[in-house]
Write an enzyme that holds these catalytic residues in place. Structure first.
Site, mmCIF file in Angstrom:
data_model
loop_
_atom_site.group_PDB
_atom_site.id
_atom_site.type_symbol
_atom_site.label_atom_id
_atom_site.label_comp_id
_atom_site.label_asym_id
_atom_site.label_seq_id
_atom_site.Cartn_x
_atom_site.Cartn_y
_atom_site.Cartn_z
ATOM 1 N N TYR A 235 1.430 6.532 12.948
ATOM 2 C CA TYR A 235 0.566 6.661 11.855
ATOM 3 C C TYR A 235 1.318 8.195 10.961
ATOM 4 C CZ TYR A 235 -1.675 2.239 11.633
ATOM 5 O OH TYR A 235 -1.587 0.966 11.935
ATOM 6 N N PRO B 268 -6.284 -8.036 5.869
ATOM 7 C CA PRO B 268 -7.164 -9.734 5.556
ATOM 8 C C PRO B 268 -6.657 -9.821 4.230
ATOM 9 C CG PRO B 268 -7.563 -6.898 5.601
ATOM 10 C CD PRO B 268 -6.558 -6.608 6.636
ATOM 11 N N LEU B 269 -6.150 -9.131 2.862
ATOM 12 C CA LEU B 269 -6.214 -9.671 2.134
ATOM 13 C C LEU B 269 -5.452 -10.025 1.572
ATOM 14 C CD1 LEU B 269 -7.352 -6.513 0.081
ATOM 15 C CD2 LEU B 269 -8.841 -8.392 0.450
ATOM 16 N N GLY B 270 -3.616 -10.468 2.484
ATOM 17 C CA GLY B 270 -2.697 -10.433 2.819
ATOM 18 C C GLY B 270 -1.571 -10.397 1.809
#
Length: 290
Positions: free
Chosen positions: A49, A204-206
């Site tokens: 990262y 997770p929110l796509g």
């Protein structure tokens, strides 16, 4: 071996550094404290990262806070050799040699200013990985106390099976959301549930807030209705939808917004009705259940 308990929602740090908001030390300190105050005590890292810079930036901020190490949990990943100014690689590739796995963990410990990782994940599967060699590295890291638990990231059931024949696999971090249903339909989550492998879900929110497609427009419509019903934001609903799955998935949230982090507390204030869970699934697929 020490037992660990991760927070039900995990804080992803990929966007904290130069790949995202490029927070300075003071801003990271405030964000770490805010996360902990809201019960989000698990921080998800990867060595690559920020082109190998974000772990150290986080570690500096973390060290300044003098919070007891046992009050938080650190996850990190290794295995990707990423082309950046910090590393002299000609092409992005994977390395799961024993020496590189151990060296990568030791570098993460230095960067994060900690003596151990609560969880080490192999970042992505390599066609050249040798399970026996990986297991040797993991065994040595556990014996030395440098890692507590071991898992995978983005591994299929067959790839996971190769590894777990030689060493225990406790986690697998996969892509899963209301717009990326494949793990729920192709047996991945079933496999993890059967073998007591704890899933984590990245993104997770796509793609709901990134693109307008027939799928995302259908989802936005139903989420708008449910948001009024439950009096919570749409992103909280999407995370609640993931967590309703019986595999007990830990979503990894990537936001750096204190307001959105605060809203995670609302997950404890309501239960998503069965029909509403299926409403989101149906609108994602665009067809009724069989």
């Amino acid at each position: 071996m020490m037992s660990i308990l991760l927070s039900s929602v995990i804080v992803g740090t990929m966007n904290w550094g130069v790949w995202g908001k490029n927070l300075n030390t003071n801003e990271m300190e405030k964000l770490i404290l805010h996360c902990i105050e809201k019960g989000l005590t698990t921080f998800d890292h990867a060595d690559i990262y920020g082109g190998y810079t974000t772990e150290a930036a986080f570690g500096k901020a973390w060290h300044n806070l003098n919070i007891p190490r046992e009050n938080v949990q650190f996850i990190s990943k290794c295995g990707i050799k990423y082309v950046s100014d910090a590393r002299d690689y000609k092409i992005k590739h994977y390395d799961y040699s024993k020496e590189y796995i151990i060296w990568s963990v030791e570098q993460s410990l230095i960067n994060l200013k900690t003596d151990y990782l609560d969880v080490l994940l192999l970042h992505r599967p390599s066609p050249l990985m040798q399970p026996e060699i990986i297991a040797d590295a993991i065994t040595e890291l556990k014996i030395s106390g440098k890692i507590i638990n071991f898992g995978l990231s983005n591994f299929t059931p067959s790839q996971t099976e190769l590894i777990r024949k030689h060493t225990a696999v406790t986690y697998n971090q996969i892509q899963f959301s209301a717009t990326h249903l494949e793990p729920m339909l192709n047996g991945e989550l079933d496999y993890m549930n059967h073998h007591c492998i704890k899933p984590m879900a990245w993104n997770p929110l796509g793609s709901i807030y990134r693109v307008d497609t027939p799928q995302t427009l259908r989802l936005k419509n139903v989420l708008g209705q449910l948001s009024e019903k439950y009096n919570v934001s749409e992103d909280v609903l999407l995370i609640k939808w993931i967590m309703r799955h019986p595999a007990h998935i830990n979503p990894v949230i990537g936001t750096t917004s204190m307001e959105r982090i605060s809203s995670i507390e609302l997950l404890q204030t309501f239960e998503l009705d069965l029909e509403d869970w299926f409403a989101i699934w149906v609108e994602s697929q665009g067809i009724k259940v069989p």
